[in-house]
Write a protein that holds these residues in place. Structure first.
Motif, mmCIF file in Angstrom:
data_model
loop_
_atom_site.group_PDB
_atom_site.id
_atom_site.type_symbol
_atom_site.label_atom_id
_atom_site.label_comp_id
_atom_site.label_asym_id
_atom_site.label_seq_id
_atom_site.Cartn_x
_atom_site.Cartn_y
_atom_site.Cartn_z
ATOM 1 N N ARG A 60 0.789 -1.232 0.000
ATOM 2 C CA ARG A 60 0.000 0.000 0.000
ATOM 3 C C ARG A 60 0.823 1.284 0.000
ATOM 4 N NH1 ARG A 60 -4.098 2.551 -2.007
ATOM 5 N NH2 ARG A 60 -5.497 3.611 -0.551
ATOM 6 N N VAL A 61 2.019 1.241 0.586
ATOM 7 C CA VAL A 61 2.760 2.487 0.806
ATOM 8 C C VAL A 61 4.062 2.523 0.018
ATOM 9 C CG1 VAL A 61 3.746 4.031 2.536
ATOM 10 C CG2 VAL A 61 1.786 2.593 3.139
ATOM 11 N N LEU A 62 4.309 3.656 -0.621
ATOM 12 C CA LEU A 62 5.576 3.919 -1.305
ATOM 13 C C LEU A 62 6.439 4.792 -0.395
ATOM 14 C CD1 LEU A 62 4.223 4.726 -4.893
ATOM 15 C CD2 LEU A 62 5.755 2.822 -4.321
ATOM 16 N N ILE A 63 7.377 4.182 0.297
ATOM 17 C CA ILE A 63 8.270 4.932 1.178
ATOM 18 C C ILE A 63 9.605 4.202 1.242
ATOM 19 C CG2 ILE A 63 7.365 3.771 3.253
ATOM 20 C CD1 ILE A 63 7.926 6.439 4.763
ATOM 21 N N ASP A 64 10.692 4.924 1.004
ATOM 22 C CA ASP A 64 12.019 4.328 0.981
ATOM 23 C C ASP A 64 12.547 4.098 2.391
ATOM 24 O OD1 ASP A 64 12.095 4.429 -1.796
ATOM 25 O OD2 ASP A 64 12.991 6.431 -1.826
ATOM 26 N N ASN A 65 13.382 3.069 2.519
ATOM 27 C CA ASN A 65 14.002 2.814 3.815
ATOM 28 C C ASN A 65 14.836 4.006 4.289
ATOM 29 O OD1 ASN A 65 13.048 0.270 4.569
ATOM 30 N ND2 ASN A 65 14.593 -0.804 3.358
ATOM 31 N N SER A 66 15.435 4.735 3.343
ATOM 32 C CA SER A 66 16.249 5.885 3.724
ATOM 33 C C SER A 66 15.405 6.948 4.421
ATOM 34 C CB SER A 66 16.929 6.488 2.493
ATOM 35 O OG SER A 66 15.965 6.884 1.525
ATOM 36 N N ARG A 67 14.183 7.108 3.972
ATOM 37 C CA ARG A 67 13.290 8.079 4.617
ATOM 38 C C ARG A 67 12.876 7.571 5.997
ATOM 39 N NH1 ARG A 67 7.656 10.768 2.220
ATOM 40 N NH2 ARG A 67 7.646 12.524 3.708
ATOM 41 N N GLY A 72 14.285 8.216 12.230
ATOM 42 C CA GLY A 72 14.678 7.599 13.490
ATOM 43 C C GLY A 72 14.160 6.196 13.711
ATOM 44 N N TYR A 73 13.615 5.562 12.667
ATOM 45 C CA TYR A 73 13.074 4.209 12.812
ATOM 46 C C TYR A 73 13.925 3.208 12.041
ATOM 47 C CZ TYR A 73 9.178 6.989 14.462
ATOM 48 O OH TYR A 73 8.420 7.901 15.149
ATOM 49 N N GLU A 74 13.879 1.972 12.475
ATOM 50 C CA GLU A 74 14.661 0.923 11.830
ATOM 51 C C GLU A 74 14.039 0.573 10.481
ATOM 52 O OE1 GLU A 74 16.652 -3.365 13.089
ATOM 53 O OE2 GLU A 74 14.804 -2.702 14.060
ATOM 54 N N ALA A 75 14.887 0.345 9.482
ATOM 55 C CA ALA A 75 14.388 -0.051 8.166
ATOM 56 C C ALA A 75 13.617 -1.353 8.283
ATOM 57 C CB ALA A 75 15.556 -0.206 7.193
ATOM 58 N N GLY A 76 12.529 -1.462 7.531
ATOM 59 C CA GLY A 76 11.701 -2.655 7.594
ATOM 60 C C GLY A 76 10.235 -2.284 7.679
ATOM 61 N N ASN A 77 9.383 -3.286 7.726
ATOM 62 C CA ASN A 77 7.942 -3.034 7.687
ATOM 63 C C ASN A 77 7.441 -2.261 8.899
ATOM 64 O OD1 ASN A 77 7.659 -4.269 5.208
ATOM 65 N ND2 ASN A 77 7.103 -6.254 6.060
ATOM 66 N N GLY A 79 9.090 -0.065 10.694
ATOM 67 C CA GLY A 79 9.482 1.326 10.519
ATOM 68 C C GLY A 79 8.650 2.026 9.465
ATOM 69 N N ARG A 80 8.306 1.318 8.385
ATOM 70 C CA ARG A 80 7.487 1.908 7.327
ATOM 71 C C ARG A 80 6.094 2.276 7.840
ATOM 72 N NH1 ARG A 80 9.573 -2.678 4.350
ATOM 73 N NH2 ARG A 80 11.351 -2.042 3.063
ATOM 74 N N VAL A 81 5.511 1.378 8.635
ATOM 75 C CA VAL A 81 4.170 1.650 9.172
ATOM 76 C C VAL A 81 4.197 2.885 10.071
ATOM 77 C CG1 VAL A 81 2.361 0.788 10.716
ATOM 78 C CG2 VAL A 81 3.375 -0.739 9.013
ATOM 79 N N ILE A 82 5.153 2.931 10.996
ATOM 80 C CA ILE A 82 5.205 4.035 11.951
ATOM 81 C C ILE A 82 5.520 5.352 11.246
ATOM 82 C CG2 ILE A 82 6.374 4.938 13.986
ATOM 83 C CD1 ILE A 82 6.891 2.043 14.843
ATOM 84 N N ALA A 83 6.495 5.323 10.331
ATOM 85 C CA ALA A 83 6.858 6.551 9.621
ATOM 86 C C ALA A 83 5.693 7.078 8.795
ATOM 87 C CB ALA A 83 8.070 6.293 8.718
ATOM 88 N N THR A 84 4.981 6.187 8.124
ATOM 89 C CA THR A 84 3.830 6.608 7.318
ATOM 90 C C THR A 84 2.744 7.206 8.201
ATOM 91 O OG1 THR A 84 4.289 4.881 5.687
ATOM 92 C CG2 THR A 84 2.084 5.844 5.669
ATOM 93 N N ALA A 85 2.464 6.565 9.321
ATOM 94 C CA ALA A 85 1.447 7.084 10.243
ATOM 95 C C ALA A 85 1.832 8.467 10.741
ATOM 96 C CB ALA A 85 1.277 6.128 11.422
ATOM 97 N N GLN A 86 3.108 8.653 11.014
ATOM 98 C CA GLN A 86 3.571 9.939 11.532
ATOM 99 C C GLN A 86 3.459 11.032 10.475
ATOM 100 O OE1 GLN A 86 6.945 9.472 14.061
ATOM 101 N NE2 GLN A 86 7.654 11.572 13.768
ATOM 102 N N ILE A 87 3.790 10.706 9.239
ATOM 103 C CA ILE A 87 3.685 11.690 8.153
ATOM 104 C C ILE A 87 2.224 12.075 7.923
ATOM 105 C CG2 ILE A 87 4.025 12.067 5.674
ATOM 106 C CD1 ILE A 87 6.487 10.145 5.944
ATOM 107 N N VAL A 88 1.346 11.067 7.893
ATOM 108 C CA VAL A 88 -0.081 11.330 7.687
ATOM 109 C C VAL A 88 -0.614 12.223 8.801
ATOM 110 C CG1 VAL A 88 -2.381 10.263 7.692
ATOM 111 C CG2 VAL A 88 -0.530 9.233 6.350
ATOM 112 N N ALA A 89 -0.254 11.909 10.044
ATOM 113 C CA ALA A 89 -0.746 12.685 11.191
ATOM 114 C C ALA A 89 -0.191 14.106 11.192
ATOM 115 C CB ALA A 89 -0.380 11.977 12.489
ATOM 116 N N SER A 90 1.018 14.281 10.681
ATOM 117 C CA SER A 90 1.599 15.624 10.645
ATOM 118 C C SER A 90 0.871 16.527 9.648
ATOM 119 C CB SER A 90 3.086 15.549 10.288
ATOM 120 O OG SER A 90 3.276 15.161 8.924
#
Length: 304
Positions: A60-67, A72-77, A79-90
């Motif tokens: 569902r999500v297009l987000i690079d491990n580098s992002r 501040g999250y570990e690369a992997g699923n 980290g992708r879930v948390i980073a995406t949630a944080q971006i959406v909430a921001s």
């Protein structure tokens, strides 16, 4: 990757806009496809009239491990879930259309953070698999799927393997705390594990750490010993989810190999046994947990 799955993928920013423009939709993004299956089943039983779509983050999500790592999250699923949630909430702090679910992992010992973000939910224990680390679920697996003899008791198995699972959790935590590239637990540690009925085994923390780091263990054993389960704490926060079935397989192989005969041979493969274990789910048991209650409240309020 299929064209259909690829067409479903969006950047976090695109998802944020979608959730804002279409507040009536309900969407849940999780770490893996097994999580999708469990949650989809649960909501189809408890709220069949609610139209909820479930996606594994890679579908569902297009987000690079580098992002992910830059946030501040570990690369992997996870980290992708948390980073995406944080971006959406921001971008849209009050959105109620999209929910995200991630494993708590090693939050209990401070190695994994669980940020307080709107729409982001965490498992009650280290991972989804630990919702089935109980006598009732294991008893059902033994009786129905493995057709184990009556003398094979779920309670006795859990008592025997729990100390081993905590030991593996601590070993993994020590390895996780090392500088990148972080070493993984040596495969032979579990592959060659032998467990007696009373839980005694050939698992040795020093040996396991040494095989994994392929070098000196100076100071690492002290770190291992410093990790403890506080009195009264739920041990399910100190067990790695995938280790559960891996150690269960080794225990059964060591003491009751007949459960893996004939058409049950494939269940001696831990990931397959893990999938079978998830079918022991009971709605009533899951409904009483914080994750499923909070997720239900969030999804049922979406679009209000």
């Amino acid at each position: 990757m299929s064209q259909e799955i690829d067409e479903n993928r969006r950047t976090p920013e695109e998802l944020a806009v979608l959730f804002d423009l279409e507040p009536e939709i309900r969407e849940v993004i999780v770490e893996g496809r097994t999580d999708v299956g469990l949650l989809r089943w649960f909501f189809s039983v408890t709220h069949p009239a609610v139209d909820v779509k479930f996606y594994a983050v890679q579908d569902r999500v297009l987000i690079d491990n580098s992002r992910v790592t830059s946030m501040g999250y570990e690369a992997g699923n996870r980290g992708r879930v948390i980073a995406t949630a944080q971006i959406v909430a921001s971008l849209f702090p009050a959105q109620k259309a999209g929910a995200f679910v991630a494993d708590r992992d090693r939050d209990a010992i401070g190695l994994d953070s669980c940020p307080d973000v709107n729409g982001l939910f965490f498992t009650d224990f280290t991972s989804i698999e630990l919702y089935f680390f109980n006598e009732q679920s294991l008893r059902k697996l033994l009786a129905v799927t493995l057709r184990a003899p009556h003398m094979v008791k779920a309670a006795e198995i859990l008592a025997a393997i729990t100390p081993l699972l905590v030991m593996l959790f601590k070993i993994r935590a020590v390895l996780r705390g090392l500088p990148a590239p972080t070493p993984k637990l040596a495969a032979s540690v579990i592959d060659k594990l032998r467990v007696k009925v009373d839980g005694t085994s050939n698992l040795d923390p020093r040996d396991a750490i040494q095989k994994s780091v392929k070098g000196k263990v100076d100071g690492l054993l002290e770190k291992y010993e410093s990790i403890t389960v506080p009195p009264g704490a739920d041990v399910r926060n100190y067990i790695n989810g995938h280790d559960y079935c891996a150690v269960l397989v080794r225990y059964l192989h060591s003491n009751h190999p007949q459960v893996f005969r004939e058409e049950r041979r494939g269940l001696a493969y831990a990931p397959t046994l893990e999938l079978a274990l998830l079918t022991s789910a009971e709605v009533a048991d899951l409904s009483d947990t914080a994750l499923f209650q909070e997720l239900t409240n969030f999804l049922c309020a979406a679009g209000d």
